[in-house]
Motif scaffolding. Structure first.
Motif, PDB file in Angstrom:
ATOM      1  N   ASP A 272      12.643 -62.897  -2.628  1.00 40.18           N
ATOM      2  CA  ASP A 272      13.373 -62.906  -3.894  1.00 40.18           C
ATOM      3  C   ASP A 272      14.842 -63.278  -3.693  1.00 40.18           C
ATOM      4  N   LEU A 273      15.432 -62.806  -2.597  1.00 39.93           N
ATOM      5  CA  LEU A 273      16.854 -63.055  -2.334  1.00 39.93           C
ATOM      6  C   LEU A 273      17.083 -64.299  -1.480  1.00 39.93           C
ATOM      7  N   ARG A 274      16.038 -64.993  -1.150  1.00 40.40           N
ATOM      8  CA  ARG A 274      16.100 -66.215  -0.327  1.00 40.40           C
ATOM      9  C   ARG A 274      16.797 -65.960   1.007  1.00 40.40           C
ATOM     10  N   LEU A 275      16.394 -64.866   1.655  1.00 41.35           N
ATOM     11  CA  LEU A 275      16.959 -64.515   2.947  1.00 41.35           C
ATOM     12  C   LEU A 275      16.143 -65.141   4.067  1.00 41.35           C
ATOM     13  N   GLY A 276      16.828 -65.683   5.044  1.00 41.80           N
ATOM     14  CA  GLY A 276      16.159 -66.165   6.237  1.00 41.80           C
ATOM     15  C   GLY A 276      15.797 -64.991   7.133  1.00 41.80           C
ATOM     16  N   PHE A 277      15.104 -65.301   8.215  1.00 37.65           N
ATOM     17  CA  PHE A 277      14.641 -64.258   9.129  1.00 37.65           C
ATOM     18  C   PHE A 277      14.713 -64.788  10.551  1.00 37.65           C
ATOM     19  N   GLN A 278      15.316 -64.010  11.434  1.00 41.51           N
ATOM     20  CA  GLN A 278      15.427 -64.400  12.832  1.00 41.51           C
ATOM     21  C   GLN A 278      15.095 -63.191  13.691  1.00 41.51           C
ATOM     22  N   LEU A 279      14.212 -63.380  14.643  1.00 43.83           N
ATOM     23  CA  LEU A 279      13.817 -62.323  15.562  1.00 43.83           C
ATOM     24  C   LEU A 279      14.225 -62.738  16.963  1.00 43.83           C
ATOM     25  N   GLU A 280      14.948 -61.863  17.644  1.00 49.80           N
ATOM     26  CA  GLU A 280      15.353 -62.115  19.023  1.00 49.80           C
ATOM     27  C   GLU A 280      14.814 -60.976  19.876  1.00 49.80           C
ATOM     28  N   THR A 281      14.138 -61.306  20.956  1.00 47.28           N
ATOM     29  CA  THR A 281      13.584 -60.282  21.842  1.00 47.28           C
ATOM     30  C   THR A 281      14.270 -60.365  23.198  1.00 47.28           C
TER      31      THR A 281
ATOM     32  N   GLY B  64      20.653 -64.314   6.047  1.00 47.03           N
ATOM     33  CA  GLY B  64      19.414 -63.998   6.727  1.00 47.03           C
ATOM     34  C   GLY B  64      19.503 -62.694   7.485  1.00 47.03           C
ATOM     35  N   LEU B  65      18.341 -62.118   7.733  1.00 46.91           N
ATOM     36  CA  LEU B  65      18.256 -60.926   8.557  1.00 46.91           C
ATOM     37  C   LEU B  65      18.023 -61.353   9.997  1.00 46.91           C
ATOM     38  N   ARG B  66      18.747 -60.734  10.895  1.00 45.38           N
ATOM     39  CA  ARG B  66      18.549 -60.965  12.331  1.00 45.38           C
ATOM     40  C   ARG B  66      18.116 -59.630  12.923  1.00 45.38           C
ATOM     41  N   ILE B  67      17.005 -59.663  13.621  1.00 47.71           N
ATOM     42  CA  ILE B  67      16.487 -58.465  14.264  1.00 47.71           C
ATOM     43  C   ILE B  67      16.493 -58.694  15.767  1.00 47.71           C
ATOM     44  N   GLY B  68      17.137 -57.812  16.479  1.00 48.47           N
ATOM     45  CA  GLY B  68      17.152 -57.856  17.937  1.00 48.47           C
ATOM     46  C   GLY B  68      16.347 -56.699  18.477  1.00 48.47           C
TER      47      GLY B  68
ATOM     48  N   VAL C 185      25.073 -59.434  -5.650  1.00 43.32           N
ATOM     49  CA  VAL C 185      26.094 -60.053  -4.799  1.00 43.32           C
ATOM     50  C   VAL C 185      25.445 -61.110  -3.913  1.00 43.32           C
ATOM     51  N   ILE C 186      24.282 -60.792  -3.345  1.00 45.36           N
ATOM     52  CA  ILE C 186      23.573 -61.744  -2.485  1.00 45.36           C
ATOM     53  C   ILE C 186      23.165 -62.980  -3.277  1.00 45.36           C
ATOM     54  N   ARG C 187      22.680 -62.776  -4.496  1.00 42.94           N
ATOM     55  CA  ARG C 187      22.327 -63.924  -5.352  1.00 42.94           C
ATOM     56  C   ARG C 187      23.563 -64.785  -5.633  1.00 42.94           C
ATOM     57  N   GLY C 188      24.690 -64.136  -5.886  1.00 46.60           N
ATOM     58  CA  GLY C 188      25.937 -64.868  -6.131  1.00 46.60           C
ATOM     59  C   GLY C 188      26.358 -65.673  -4.911  1.00 46.60           C
TER      60      GLY C 188
ATOM     61  N   ALA D 207      17.057 -50.476   0.985  1.00 41.93           N
ATOM     62  CA  ALA D 207      18.025 -49.860   0.067  1.00 41.93           C
ATOM     63  C   ALA D 207      19.344 -50.630   0.065  1.00 41.93           C
ATOM     64  N   PHE D 208      19.811 -51.052   1.230  1.00 43.21           N
ATOM     65  CA  PHE D 208      21.049 -51.830   1.316  1.00 43.21           C
ATOM     66  C   PHE D 208      20.922 -53.130   0.526  1.00 43.21           C
ATOM     67  N   LEU D 209      19.835 -53.862   0.755  1.00 43.85           N
ATOM     68  CA  LEU D 209      19.650 -55.160   0.099  1.00 43.85           C
ATOM     69  C   LEU D 209      19.473 -55.004  -1.412  1.00 43.85           C
ATOM     70  N   GLN D 210      18.705 -54.007  -1.838  1.00 45.08           N
ATOM     71  CA  GLN D 210      18.502 -53.793  -3.278  1.00 45.08           C
ATOM     72  C   GLN D 210      19.817 -53.465  -3.970  1.00 45.08           C
ATOM     73  N   ALA D 211      20.644 -52.658  -3.337  1.00 41.69           N
ATOM     74  CA  ALA D 211      21.918 -52.257  -3.947  1.00 41.69           C
ATOM     75  C   ALA D 211      22.885 -53.437  -4.076  1.00 41.69           C
ATOM     76  N   ARG D 212      22.678 -54.469  -3.265  1.00 37.20           N
ATOM     77  CA  ARG D 212      23.591 -55.609  -3.267  1.00 37.20           C
ATOM     78  C   ARG D 212      22.911 -56.911  -3.693  1.00 37.20           C
TER      79      ARG D 212
END
Length: 147
Positions: free
Chosen positions: A123-132, A97-101, A85-88, A77-82
């Protein structure tokens, strides 16, 4: 399976905009930032000119003793609403990118990425990072000392 703590954040690196500008455009409070051109002071007092880009982070979801899958509707919901702005920001040369810890206690319970989230990230060309982060197992000699 054991529950775990988690934190999902959006990380932005921008070549010229300030973190306050990015924060205002995303209508979200910053949790971390370093602005382009900001000097860092070393322990001995000398200036370090290291910030060639603005780095800013925004916490999107967090949970204690929960399941990461429960956070996906809020993140989507956060990403869809923005999305515009993210494309801009992407068009301006920013990297996002999204970072998940994941903070485990005894074992990793695992998770699945939501299909809507994966499509939206692409679609938004977001990167992804996972930290455990999991506690180290006791060393054999330490375990023997407790017995």
């Amino acid at each position: 399976m054991y529950r775990y703590d988690y934190r999902v954040s959006l990380q932005v690196q921008h070549p010229s905009a300030t973190s306050a500008d990015i924060s205002a455009r995303l209508d979200q409070e910053r949790t971390f930032f370093r602005d382009v051109g900001t000097d860092l002071v070393a322990a001995e007092g000398r200036l370090i000119r290291v910030h060639a880009v603005t780095r800013v982070g925004f916490e999107l979801a967090a949970g204690k003793d929960g399941w990461l899958m429960d956070a996906w509707p809020q993140v989507v919901a956060f990403l869809q609403a923005r999305a515009e702005v993210i494309r801009g920001l992407n068009q301006e040369g920013a990297g996002l990118g999204l970072r998940i810890g994941l903070f485990g206690k005894r074992a990793w319970a695992g998770f699945e990425l939501d299909d809507d989230l994966v499509r939206l990230m692409a679609d938004l060309r977001l990167g992804f990072q996972l930290e455990t982060y999991f506690p180290d197992a006791p060393v054999a000699s330490e375990a023997d000392d407790e017995a």
